[in-house]
Write a protein that holds these residues in place. Structure first.
Motif, mmCIF file in Angstrom:
data_model
loop_
_atom_site.group_PDB
_atom_site.id
_atom_site.type_symbol
_atom_site.label_atom_id
_atom_site.label_comp_id
_atom_site.label_asym_id
_atom_site.label_seq_id
_atom_site.Cartn_x
_atom_site.Cartn_y
_atom_site.Cartn_z
ATOM 1 N N VAL A 92 0.846 -1.180 0.000
ATOM 2 C CA VAL A 92 0.000 0.000 0.000
ATOM 3 C C VAL A 92 0.884 1.233 0.000
ATOM 4 N N PRO A 93 0.775 2.119 -0.968
ATOM 5 C CA PRO A 93 1.619 3.301 -0.992
ATOM 6 C C PRO A 93 1.373 4.178 0.222
ATOM 7 N N ALA A 94 2.424 4.834 0.702
ATOM 8 C CA ALA A 94 2.282 5.718 1.848
ATOM 9 C C ALA A 94 1.311 6.836 1.543
ATOM 10 N N ARG A 95 1.154 7.156 0.248
ATOM 11 C CA ARG A 95 0.284 8.248 -0.124
ATOM 12 C C ARG A 95 -1.143 7.787 -0.431
ATOM 13 N N ALA A 96 -1.509 6.544 0.007
ATOM 14 C CA ALA A 96 -2.845 6.031 -0.288
ATOM 15 C C ALA A 96 -3.906 7.018 0.168
ATOM 16 N N ALA A 97 -4.969 7.108 -0.610
ATOM 17 C CA ALA A 97 -5.959 8.153 -0.392
ATOM 18 C C ALA A 97 -6.702 7.967 0.912
ATOM 19 N N ALA A 98 -6.919 9.066 1.609
ATOM 20 C CA ALA A 98 -7.859 9.047 2.719
ATOM 21 C C ALA A 98 -9.261 8.895 2.145
ATOM 22 N N GLY A 156 -6.462 12.526 -8.250
ATOM 23 C CA GLY A 156 -6.807 12.232 -9.627
ATOM 24 C C GLY A 156 -8.133 11.519 -9.727
ATOM 25 N N ALA A 157 -8.455 11.132 -10.948
ATOM 26 C CA ALA A 157 -9.730 10.469 -11.194
ATOM 27 C C ALA A 157 -9.746 9.032 -10.698
ATOM 28 N N ILE A 158 -8.556 8.420 -10.535
ATOM 29 C CA ILE A 158 -8.450 7.021 -10.131
ATOM 30 C C ILE A 158 -7.570 6.943 -8.903
ATOM 31 N N THR A 159 -8.130 6.514 -7.781
ATOM 32 C CA THR A 159 -7.369 6.451 -6.540
ATOM 33 C C THR A 159 -7.642 5.138 -5.832
ATOM 34 N N ILE A 160 -6.790 4.839 -4.831
ATOM 35 C CA ILE A 160 -7.013 3.728 -3.924
ATOM 36 C C ILE A 160 -7.268 4.305 -2.537
ATOM 37 N N GLY A 184 -14.521 1.382 7.680
ATOM 38 C CA GLY A 184 -14.502 0.533 8.862
ATOM 39 C C GLY A 184 -13.160 0.344 9.512
ATOM 40 N N GLY A 185 -12.095 0.942 8.971
ATOM 41 C CA GLY A 185 -10.819 0.922 9.660
ATOM 42 C C GLY A 185 -10.026 -0.362 9.560
ATOM 43 N N THR A 186 -10.310 -1.208 8.565
ATOM 44 C CA THR A 186 -9.515 -2.416 8.361
ATOM 45 C C THR A 186 -8.480 -2.158 7.267
ATOM 46 N N ALA A 187 -7.716 -3.196 6.935
ATOM 47 C CA ALA A 187 -6.708 -3.069 5.882
ATOM 48 C C ALA A 187 -7.284 -3.293 4.486
ATOM 49 N N ALA A 188 -8.584 -3.548 4.382
ATOM 50 C CA ALA A 188 -9.199 -3.754 3.071
ATOM 51 C C ALA A 188 -9.218 -2.445 2.282
ATOM 52 N N ARG A 189 -9.180 -2.565 0.928
ATOM 53 C CA ARG A 189 -9.043 -1.385 0.070
ATOM 54 C C ARG A 189 -10.031 -1.421 -1.085
ATOM 55 N N ARG A 190 -10.172 -0.259 -1.723
ATOM 56 C CA ARG A 190 -11.064 -0.132 -2.865
ATOM 57 C C ARG A 190 -10.474 0.831 -3.882
ATOM 58 N N ILE A 191 -10.880 0.642 -5.125
ATOM 59 C CA ILE A 191 -10.575 1.575 -6.209
ATOM 60 C C ILE A 191 -11.717 2.581 -6.296
#
Length: 629
Positions: A34-40, A567-571, A576-583
């Motif tokens: 997961v990039p350090a800059r992952a989107a909030a 940008g238009a496409i982020t992660i 819920g505060g877990t390690a799961a992610r979404r596009i």
């Protein structure tokens, strides 16, 4: 105690082990790049985002986005007596399981099992302690951003139909219901599978018939208990928590038991099942659930894939349901589960017809469909077929087409179906269940119920939740919230069967850049949708196996390898505060007829490759025949 590989492990692992499990799970997830800059999170998961409404055949959130529910049943433990009809021993176990189903299973929802026997052990007296404990456990799933729909579960009517020396067991109704019936000793005859009791065990059939005809007032008693349970939940969950409750499943796998003279399954649905659902709907309204739908199940054999088991049903005689109901059904490959009628592996497109029948009923009834149970045994005579069966079932949930034809005719792909797999039981293989209260028949293996073994998860010897099936199959890319209307969706999970990659989708020869990007054994998916909504982004769940640093997204909205925070496409994290992610896909044309597309691949790509793939997909979409709407 259970012994595995020489290490003695209690079947109920202590909280210290659960804590270690959680730390290891989070550390593992955070180590996937997961990039350090992952989107909030740009869109707070509040009541508006959580609460769903029914609009035609779709679920919509408060932002007007089309929502697909995916997850698991939590859990078959409710069928057992060892934890008093609760899914978990305590709220701490529920908390750990909720995080695991998010992070390992990629779920955004769960079907949450309840026990009538535990809720009303004495006639007319609802157990407030049970309701408090089950509410506390449910709250843990809501806390990690999972939507929940409760289910009063039953199989074979009740465990109390069966004696201590019986071959089978049941779950559902309290002991007092069975005692009031005055039934003879049960007997199934030559039954090789527990399910045969439904149609062959006269005592089970009599008890089922008595429920639907309200003999001794037992259906009224059930409705009273259901209403009190729902009122308790609405009163004790906060407003934000209650927003995450999708609705209620009134009754698992309904069957007549015995038909009246001249009646068949369709007539029984019309004459007895539907009036019960209308009564349940009224109880929901009285309990403060007016805004939430009843997720109603049809005759359990309406869609059997064994011809001699199939019966009329599917709520054909009921008419349009409207927004206060959802068509809720199950599907199991009974032919392959039998280990007798079909010994082959499932193939590409195997279940298209079965699941398209669900889509057809959804359209005819004018309401969304949920496949609230599906799956396959992981041990036993048919377990070798599990990888292909589950792949085929997920393929049919995602699309009405097989992989050979999806790219040729995507406009016929149909809606993506909501579904919850059976099941998610962290105690799998570590139970201590006295079958039918017989201390000489302690069941520990599998699901500890009628020799079933379908849990997708179990705990290892360190107390860590581990998937028992290929993670590529279970933790899937799917469109969890679409700003507009989904036109087509494909996910090639590249799951393994006996170590061999299963690839069923076939990219056309005229798209060489796309074929090159998707030609490895890495998974990819493609969503096509029509723009619209309120400006909220379209979301796809991103499986943990996708390294964000090398994930490629090619869309008409932009292209990127390694999406970041802008940008238009982020992660972004899943709610819920877990390690799961979404596009997150932003910037789609709002309120227009524009068709958008987004390919998500686990393979990296250069800027030049992405440009070429974008051009190919653009031409393909333009020629695909997506009608304006």
């Amino acid at each position: 105690m259970a012994t595995t590989q020489g290490i003695r492990v209690p079947h109920r692992l202590g909280r210290w082990a659960w804590g270690a499990a959680l730390l290891a799970l989070v550390a593992s997830a955070l180590g996937t790049g997961v990039p350090a800059r992952a989107a909030a999170d740009p869109l707070p998961y509040d009541e508006r985002a959580a609460e769903l409404t029914v609009s035609g055949t779709r679920f919509l959130d408060g932002h007007g986005r089309e929502v697909v529910l995916r997850g698991f049943n939590v859990s078959g433990e409710t069928k057992l007596a060892e934890n008093g009809g609760l899914p978990f021993a305590d709220a701490e176990d529920a908390r750990r399981s909720a995080r695991a189903v998010r992070e390992l299973g990629g779920a955004n929802s769960v079907r949450f099992l309840l026990s009538w026997a535990a809720a009303e052990p004495v006639r007319g007296q609802v157990d407030q302690v049970y309701l408090a404990r089950v509410t506390a456990q449910m709250r843990e799933f809501l806390a990690v951003g999972l939507r929940v729909y409760p289910d009063f579960h039953q199989d074979l009517f009740s465990r109390h139909v069966f004696d201590g020396d019986s071959w089978y067991s049941g779950d559902g109704a309290p002991r007092w219901v069975v005692q009031a019936g005055g039934y003879p000793r049960e007997f199934c005859g030559i039954c090789a599978h527990w399910g045969q009791n439904i149609t062959q065990n006269q005592t089970v059939k009599d008890a089922m018939r008595d429920f639907w005809t309200n003999r001794n007032g037992i259906q009224d008693a059930f409705l009273d208990t259901a209403q009190e349970t729902m009122a308790y939940l609405s009163a004790h969950l906060s407003r934000a928590e209650f927003a995450g409750i999708v609705g209620f499943d009134p009754y698992n796998e309904p069957y007549a038991g015995q038909y009246a003279s001249g009646q068949d399954g369709g007539g029984w649905e019309r004459d007895l099942l539907w009036p019960f659902y209308e009564s349940f709907r009224a109880r929901m309204d009285a309990a403060g659930w007016r805004s939430k739908p009843a997720l109603v199940e049809p005759h359990m054999f309406w869609n059997s894939n064994l011809s001699f088991m199939k019966q009329p049903g599917g709520l054909h005689g009921v008419g349009p349901l409207g927004p206060r109901y959802v068509f809720n059904t199950h599907f199991y490959d009974q032919a392959r589960m039998s280990g007798f009628f079909d010994l082959t592996k499932a193939k590409d497109g195997e279940y298209a017809g079965d699941f398209n029948a669900v889509r057809e009923r959804s359209t005819a009834l004018g309401t969304p469909a949920v496949v609230s149970e599906f799956g396959h045994p992981l041990t036993g005579t048919s377990s070798d077929n599990a990888p292909s069966v589950l792949k085929g079932q997920y393929q049919a949930l995602d699309s009405a087409l097989d992989g050979r034809n999806w790219w040729r005719n995507p406009a016929a792909a149909g809606p993506v179906l909501s579904a919850t797999q059976w099941q998610w039981d962290v105690y799998s293989g570590r139970h201590h269940e006295a079958m039918n209260d017989n201390p000489r028949k302690i069941r520990t293996e599998g699901d500890a119920w009628n020799e079933e073994d379908l849990s997708a998860v179990r705990l290892d010897d360190r107390g860590l939740p581990q998937l028992r099936q290929d993670a590529r199959l279970l933790d899937r890319l799917y469109p969890s919230a679409v700003a507009g209307r989904t036109l087509a969706f494909l996910y090639e999970d590249r799951s393994r069967d006996a170590g061999k990659t299963q690839t069923w989708s076939q990219v056309p020869a005229g798209m060489p850049a796309l074929a090159q990007l998707t030609g490895s054994d890495l998974p990819y998916g493609l969503l096509v949708w029509r723009g619209g909504g309120s400006g909220a982004p379209t979301e796809l769940h991103l499986p943990a196996g996708f390294d964000p640093a090398t994930t490629t997204v090619v869309s008409d909205l932009g292209t990127v390898t390694g999406p970041g925070a802008s940008g238009a496409i982020t992660i972004a994290p899943e709610p819920g505060g877990t390690a799961a992610r979404r596009i997150l896909l932003s910037g789609a044309s709002e309120g227009s007829a524009t068709v958008h597309f987004a390919l998500v691949s686990a393979a990296p790509a250069t800027a030049g490759q992405r440009t070429a793939v974008r051009a190919e997909l653009g031409r393909w979409v333009a020629a695909a025949g997506f009608a304006a709407g």
